[in-house]
Design an enzyme around this catalytic site. Structure first.
Site, PDB file in Angstrom:
ATOM      1  N   HIS A  62     -11.963   5.000  45.748  1.00  0.00           N
ATOM      2  CA  HIS A  62     -12.286   3.775  46.500  1.00  0.00           C
ATOM      3  C   HIS A  62     -12.085   2.522  45.648  1.00  0.00           C
ATOM      4  O   HIS A  62     -12.236   2.551  44.427  1.00  0.00           O
ATOM      5  CB  HIS A  62     -13.755   3.790  46.943  1.00  0.00           C
ATOM      6  N   LYS A  72     -17.145  -1.992  37.751  1.00  0.00           N
ATOM      7  CA  LYS A  72     -18.282  -1.054  37.821  1.00  0.00           C
ATOM      8  C   LYS A  72     -18.585  -0.498  36.437  1.00  0.00           C
ATOM      9  O   LYS A  72     -17.679  -0.243  35.646  1.00  0.00           O
ATOM     10  CB  LYS A  72     -17.950   0.105  38.763  1.00  0.00           C
ATOM     11  N   TYR A 132     -24.517   3.317  39.358  1.00  0.00           N
ATOM     12  CA  TYR A 132     -23.559   2.365  38.810  1.00  0.00           C
ATOM     13  C   TYR A 132     -23.866   0.923  39.183  1.00  0.00           C
ATOM     14  O   TYR A 132     -24.477   0.655  40.220  1.00  0.00           O
ATOM     15  CB  TYR A 132     -22.123   2.726  39.196  1.00  0.00           C
ATOM     16  N   ASP A 170     -12.957   9.699  53.788  1.00  0.00           N
ATOM     17  CA  ASP A 170     -12.110   9.874  52.599  1.00  0.00           C
ATOM     18  C   ASP A 170     -10.919  10.785  52.878  1.00  0.00           C
ATOM     19  O   ASP A 170      -9.869  10.655  52.243  1.00  0.00           O
ATOM     20  CB  ASP A 170     -12.937  10.410  51.431  1.00  0.00           C
TER      21      ASP A 170
HETATM   22  C1  LIG Z   1     -20.511   1.668  48.635  1.00  0.00           C
HETATM   23  C2  LIG Z   1     -21.591   1.220  49.591  1.00  0.00           C
HETATM   24  C3  LIG Z   1     -21.864   1.917  50.758  1.00  0.00           C
HETATM   25  N1  LIG Z   1     -22.856   1.481  51.599  1.00  0.00           N
HETATM   26  C4  LIG Z   1     -23.134   2.275  52.789  1.00  0.00           C
HETATM   27  C5  LIG Z   1     -21.927   2.502  53.703  1.00  0.00           C
HETATM   28  C6  LIG Z   1     -22.152   3.873  54.263  1.00  0.00           C
HETATM   29  O1  LIG Z   1     -22.919   3.791  55.469  1.00  0.00           O
HETATM   30  C7  LIG Z   1     -22.977   4.606  53.208  1.00  0.00           C
HETATM   31  C8  LIG Z   1     -22.161   5.571  52.367  1.00  0.00           C
HETATM   32  O2  LIG Z   1     -21.031   4.855  51.882  1.00  0.00           O
HETATM   33  P1  LIG Z   1     -19.795   5.617  51.285  1.00  0.00           P
HETATM   34  O3  LIG Z   1     -19.522   6.853  52.093  1.00  0.00           O
HETATM   35  O4  LIG Z   1     -18.683   4.621  51.105  1.00  0.00           O
HETATM   36  O5  LIG Z   1     -20.352   6.064  49.858  1.00  0.00           O
HETATM   37  P2  LIG Z   1     -19.467   6.634  48.657  1.00  0.00           P
HETATM   38  O6  LIG Z   1     -18.428   7.574  49.185  1.00  0.00           O
HETATM   39  O7  LIG Z   1     -20.414   7.120  47.623  1.00  0.00           O
HETATM   40  O8  LIG Z   1     -18.724   5.334  48.134  1.00  0.00           O
HETATM   41  C9  LIG Z   1     -18.683   4.980  46.770  1.00  0.00           C
HETATM   42  O9  LIG Z   1     -17.886   5.931  46.143  1.00  0.00           O
HETATM   43  C10 LIG Z   1     -16.998   5.545  45.113  1.00  0.00           C
HETATM   44  C11 LIG Z   1     -17.018   6.599  44.055  1.00  0.00           C
HETATM   45  C12 LIG Z   1     -17.151   4.193  44.573  1.00  0.00           C
HETATM   46  O10 LIG Z   1     -16.807   3.912  43.422  1.00  0.00           O
HETATM   47  C13 LIG Z   1     -17.578   3.133  45.478  1.00  0.00           C
HETATM   48  O11 LIG Z   1     -18.462   2.259  44.801  1.00  0.00           O
HETATM   49  C14 LIG Z   1     -18.193   3.558  46.740  1.00  0.00           C
HETATM   50  O12 LIG Z   1     -17.171   3.400  47.699  1.00  0.00           O
HETATM   51  O13 LIG Z   1     -23.515   3.575  52.358  1.00  0.00           O
HETATM   52  C15 LIG Z   1     -23.612   0.352  51.333  1.00  0.00           C
HETATM   53  O14 LIG Z   1     -24.499  -0.024  52.108  1.00  0.00           O
HETATM   54  N2  LIG Z   1     -23.337  -0.359  50.191  1.00  0.00           N
HETATM   55  C16 LIG Z   1     -22.364   0.036  49.305  1.00  0.00           C
HETATM   56  O15 LIG Z   1     -22.173  -0.644  48.261  1.00  0.00           O
END
Ligand SMILES: Cc1cn([C@H]2C[C@H](O)[C@@H](COP(=O)(O)OP(=O)(O)O[C@H]3O[C@H](C)C(=O)[C@H](O)[C@H]3O)O2)c(=O)[nH]c1=O
Length: 181
Positions: A62, A72, A132, A170
Site C-alpha cells: 500500500h 512510516k 507504526y 488487496d
Molecule cells: C490504514 C488505515 C485504515 N483505516 C481503516 C480503513 C479500513 O476500514 C480499516 C482497515 O484498513 P486496511 O484494510 O487498509 O488496513 P491494512 O491492510 O492494515 O492497511 C495498512 O497496511 C499497510 C501495510 C500499510 O503500510 C498501510 O499503512 C495501511 O494501508 O481501517 C483507518 O481508519 N486509518 C488508516 O490509517
C-alpha cells in the site's frame, strides 16, 4: 540506537539500544533528536497505527498518492513479520527495487520507509501486533497499491499463495506495470 541505510536511498533500518535488567527490558522506540542526528531527516509523525494479525496474513502493498504520501516508522510489538518496502519514486535510481527484512519482538528492529514507497508485510506467527508511525494522515481517496505477487517486483514472501490470508481489496490491487509504465 544503531541506524543503517538500506539499498534504497532514504530507507533506514534502525536497531534501538535495549536496556536489560532482572525486570525485563527497556528501549526508546522513537527519539526525534537522535533520528535527525543519524539521518539528517526532521520528521513529524502525526498518526500512529496498530494492527493484529494471525500467521499467513499479508497486508499490502500500500501507499497513499501525491500530497497524501506517508513516511512510516514500522515495528513489531509482539510476533514477527517479513516487512517489505518498495521504491515507487519514478525519479529514483532504485525505482521498482525493494528491501525486505524480518522485524520481530525479538530483534526490536524498525524500518523507516520514506514517502514515495509502497509498504507491505507478511505475518510469520499468530498474534502479531504491528505498530507504526505516519508523518501524514490517512486519506482514503488517495489510497493506492500494488498486487503482492507482482511479476515485475518479484518479491519472495516465502509462503505459497495458498497459505496467504489477503483482504478482498488487496487481491484486486493493480500491477506495477499498470501503475507506472
Ligand atoms: C490504514 C488505515 C485504515 N483505516 C481503516 C480503513 C479500513 O476500514 C480499516 C482497515 O484498513 P486496511 O484494510 O487498509 O488496513 P491494512 O491492510 O492494515 O492497511 C495498512 O497496511 C499497510 C501495510 C500499510 O503500510 C498501510 O499503512 C495501511 O494501508 O481501517 C483507518 O481508519 N486509518 C488508516 O490509517
Amino acid at each position: 540506537m544503531g541506524i543503517e541505510e538500506t539499498n534504497l536511498k532514504d530507507c533506514y533500518l534502525i536497531t534501538p539500544k535495549v536496556f536489560a535488567d532482572d525486570r525485563g527490558t527497556f528501549f526508546e522506540s522513537f527519539n526525534k533528536k537522535q533520528f535527525l542526528k543519524l539521518t539528517g531527516l526532521s520528521i513529524d509523525f502525526v498518526q500512529d497505527n496498530q494492527s493484529l494479525s494471525q500467521k499467513g496474513v499479508l497486508r499490502g502493498l500500500h501507499f497513499q498518492t501525491g500530497d497524501f504520501g506517508q513516511a512510516k516508522l514500522v515495528r513489531v510489538i509482539t510476533g514477527s513479520v517479513l516487512d517489505v518496502a518498495v521504491d515507487v519514486r519514478p525519479e529514483s535510481k532504485t525505482f521498482g527495487q525493494h528491501f525486505s527484512m524480518v522485524l520481530s519482538a525479538q530483534n526490536n528492529k524498525q524500518l523507516y520507509i520514506p514517502r514515495g514507497f509502497a509498504h507491505g508485510f507478511l505475518v510469520l506467527e499468530d498474534h502479531t501486533i504491528f505498530s507504526y508511525k505516519c508523518d501524514n494522515y490517512y486519506n482514503k481517496a488517495s489510497e493506492s497499491g500494488i498486487i503482492f505477487n507482482d511479476q515485475t517486483l518479484q518479491i519472495d514472501w516465502g509462503f505459497s499463495e495458498s497459505e496467504l490470508i489477503i483482504s478482498e481489496k488487496d487481491k484486486e490491487l493493480p500491477t506495477f506495470e499498470t501503475l507506472f509504465k
